[in-house]
Design an enzyme around this catalytic site. Structure first.
Site, mmCIF file in Angstrom:
data_model
loop_
_atom_site.group_PDB
_atom_site.id
_atom_site.type_symbol
_atom_site.label_atom_id
_atom_site.label_comp_id
_atom_site.label_asym_id
_atom_site.label_seq_id
_atom_site.Cartn_x
_atom_site.Cartn_y
_atom_site.Cartn_z
ATOM 1 N N ASP A 338 74.444 29.349 76.508
ATOM 2 C CA ASP A 338 74.447 29.976 75.187
ATOM 3 C C ASP A 338 72.974 30.129 74.790
ATOM 4 O O ASP A 338 72.130 29.334 75.226
ATOM 5 C CB ASP A 338 75.186 29.071 74.197
ATOM 6 C CG ASP A 338 75.148 29.624 72.794
ATOM 7 O OD1 ASP A 338 75.385 30.825 72.632
ATOM 8 O OD2 ASP A 338 74.864 28.844 71.864
ATOM 9 N N ASP A 527 75.687 24.381 72.524
ATOM 10 C CA ASP A 527 75.318 23.403 71.510
ATOM 11 C C ASP A 527 76.491 22.540 71.080
ATOM 12 O O ASP A 527 76.339 21.629 70.281
ATOM 13 C CB ASP A 527 74.681 24.076 70.289
ATOM 14 C CG ASP A 527 75.599 25.118 69.655
ATOM 15 O OD1 ASP A 527 76.822 25.071 69.910
ATOM 16 O OD2 ASP A 527 75.107 25.961 68.902
ATOM 17 N N ASP A 531 80.921 26.414 70.649
ATOM 18 C CA ASP A 531 81.147 26.802 72.037
ATOM 19 C C ASP A 531 82.226 25.957 72.705
ATOM 20 O O ASP A 531 82.353 25.962 73.927
ATOM 21 C CB ASP A 531 79.844 26.670 72.851
ATOM 22 C CG ASP A 531 78.792 27.664 72.390
ATOM 23 O OD1 ASP A 531 79.132 28.839 72.214
ATOM 24 O OD2 ASP A 531 77.636 27.256 72.210
#
Length: 634
Positions: A338, A527, A531
């Protein structure tokens, strides 16, 4: 070293000293000849028997107890059968007037078996220390303000929004926000980070940290069962239940292996004896066969290797939920990141102002327009200006365009290109990578402010290391193509996907999982907050900055306690070294044991060599397993 280990070591050393004296004297003068009688063998028998029971009483008891519980074929059973058989064989030879053989070897088998067990206990304790240090974060009590005073209660009794007092030297018992005081916190037990962290009013603190300098008051935001310390303790306590394929193989292998070798030993003792009538020789060979067949080296060293690897990782602030994930991570070769909060800091900052000569005036005007907004971009402008902001302006938010600030005839426009066009402002378009905020004052264009998400300082280095290991590195982001391309190029990523919604990230990971080869392992690094679906769907989910993030601990397989990507190549090195040692121990143990088993069956290897085949190999495998703990930060 624990008190139990010290006590056992003293017992081993005393028994070893007595054995060496008896063995040396026996070989020099022959203890069976001290008393001239056909029963002279009873003297060395008595001496060796004292040593035998001194060193092996607990092994005998465990064997009896396990048999009573239906657990027959274990290492205690093999040791008892082999050593008691050796004693019985020596007694038979003494009674029949043959040369005495077996007393010393029976003692040696149990003696060196106990040495191996002690090494196992010591090695396990040493590797456990790294993990158990995390258990020290468990708070014993909480000082909660109630009824005009402070009460000391169990942390589980404190409710959300209550205020707790944390004195210097105490652990913070619950997650919350500091409402009074300022102090320095020791977060080493949680993150592995040696540098203390300063906190003040309005800042979040997490349970498990140690307050070092001053008293602080904290408003509780999570109950104990939902707190960081509770989730981490649960993760650590359950890590051993997630076994790797290698551990499961060894467990199944030992289950069938031990009964098989016992059956072979019985055949080896009976069949050749019926043919040759030399019972003592073939029984001795069968006993040697039993000694070397004990699967200690495999049963002990393989789980210990994984345990040491998990301990080495936790010592560096990397929590791995089980040895199965450590084993799987060793093969990780696709890393999907990400962007925001993982490769970048996730906090917007002013990166460029044009024209630079008017930077102060542009920031002043933009700060006036953005002063009441909580948007991250507005906050970054106000923070960058850093001075007192003029008040009295009427601020009007124009959806999708920006803000108009008015005070009498003084009008400030602050927003995107649509705001400029819709108000007839002739502006100069900015070409930088990021979010552009245009500023106009009283109908004239003043300049632009470029806002960018800051790339973490270690991102490029870590991506380079992963690329150097032959891994594929891919970034998934909701940002536009220009921003994504710029970050990917700067970091050296092998690929990226831009303009993705959260659900699109799951779809992309699904596509990559379907396209990868069977032996490939895909890791998603995020994080841990938004996610979670992708973390759970990937082969290995890795949460960044997991401390304080519920989703990180819940959804991921590996948690990097520090918000630092350096943990990725470090965890990869730990996994690689652990798996290398596991396979070394398996190969070494099997090769040596099979070789000595064959030599024992043919009478080439005696029980002394069998002792090395069992205990010697186990000790070497255990010492090799301890090397897993030596991995350090690069």
């Amino acid at each position: 070293m624990s008190r139990k280990e010290k006590k056992n070591l003293i017992r081993i050393l005393c028994a070893l000293g007595a054995f060496i004296v008896i063995f040396t004297v026996d070989k020099i003068i022959g203890l069976d000849g001290v008393f001239e009688s056909k029963y002279g063998w009873l003297f060395p028998f008595a001496l060796y028997l004292v040593v035998y029971f001194a060193i092996g009483y607990d092994v005998l008891w465990k064997a009896v107890r396990n048999i009573a519980h239906g657990q027959v074929f274990d290492e205690n059973f093999l040791m008892c059968v082999a050593t008691l058989g050796a004693f019985a064989l020596a007694i038979y030879r003494g009674v029949t007037g043959q040369e005495i053989e077996g007393f010393d070897e029976a003692c040696a088998v149990l003696l060196f078996y106990q040495v191996g067990e002690w090494f196992q206990s010591y090695a396990t304790g040493k590797s456990r220390k790294s993990i158990s240090s995390l258990m020290d974060i468990r708070p014993d009590y909480a000082n909660v303000k109630r009824g005009g005073g402070v009460q000391t209660v169990d942390p589980s009794e404190v409710k959300i929004d209550e205020v707790i007092v944390v004195n210097p030297g105490e652990k913070i018992p619950l997650d919350g926000v500091v409402i009074s005081g300022a102090s320095t916190l020791d977060t080493k037990a949680l993150t592995g980070e040696s540098l203390p962290r300063d906190v003040g009013c309005g800042e979040e603190v997490i349970s498990g940290c140690v307050n070092l300098t001053s008293q602080i008051e904290v408003r509780v935001e999570k109950e104990f069962y939902d707190s960081t310390v509770s989730k981490i303790l649960d993760l650590v306590e359950n890590a051993s239940s997630q076994k790797s394929k290698a551990e499961n193989f060894i467990t199944k292998f030992a289950k069938f292996y031990t009964p098989t070798v016992v059956a072979i030993a019985i055949i080896l003792a009976i069949v050749p004896s019926l043919v040759t009538s030399d019972w003592s020789t073939w029984i001795y060979r069968a006993l040697s066969f039993l000694v070397v067949s004990c699967p200690c080296a495999l049963v002990i060293s393989i789980p210990l290797s994984f345990f040491a690897g998990l301990g080495a990782a936790s010592k560096q602030g990397i929590l791995i939920k089980g040895s199965n994930y450590l084993e799987k991570f060793n093969g990780a070769n696709i890393f999907v990141f990400d962007k925001t909060g993982t490769l970048t800091k996730g906090n917007f900052a002013v990166s460029e102002i044009a024209p630079a000569s008017d930077a102060d005036e542009i920031l002043r005007l933009a700060a006036i327009a953005e002063q009441n907004s909580n948007h991250p971009i507005a906050r970054s402008i106000v923070s960058s200006y850093g001075k007192d902001i003029e008040s009295g302006y009427t601020l009007t938010n124009v959806a999708g365009e920006g803000v108009i600030a008015r005070q009498g005839n003084d009008v400030i426009l602050c927003g995107n290109d649509k705001l400029m066009r819709n108000n007839g402002i002739d502006f100069t378009a900015a070409n930088g990578i990021g979010t552009v905020v245009y500023v106009a004052h009283n109908g004239s264009f003043v300049g632009s402010v470029l806002i960018s998400d800051e790339v973490k300082p270690e991102s490029k280095e870590v991506v380079g290391k992963l690329n150097g290991m032959g891994c594929k590195t891919v970034m998934l982001t909701g940002d536009n193509e220009a921003i994504a391309g710029s970050v990917a190029s700067e970091l050296g990523l092998t690929g990226y996907k831009a303009s993705l919604m959260p659900q699109n990230k799951v779809e992309e990971v699904e596509n990559m999982l379907q396209a990868k080869r069977a032996k490939d392992v895909l890791c998603f690094v995020g994080d841990g907050i938004n996610d979670a679906p992708v973390l759970m769907r990937s082969d290995v989910g890795i949460a960044m900055g997991g401390v304080g993030s519920d989703a990180a601990i819940e959804a991921s397989d590996i948690v990097l306690m520090q918000d630092d990507l350096h943990g990725l190549p470090l965890a990869k090195r730990i996994a690689k070294k652990t798996m290398g040692i596991v396979f070394q121990n398996i190969a070494f143990s099997l090769v040596v044991k099979v070789a000595i088993l064959i030599l024992s069956a043919f009478g080439i290897a005696n029980m002394w060599i069998a002792v090395f085949g069992d205990v010697g190999v186990a000790v070497l495998a255990i010492l090799n397993a301890m090397r897993c703990m030596s991995v350090r930060k690069a």
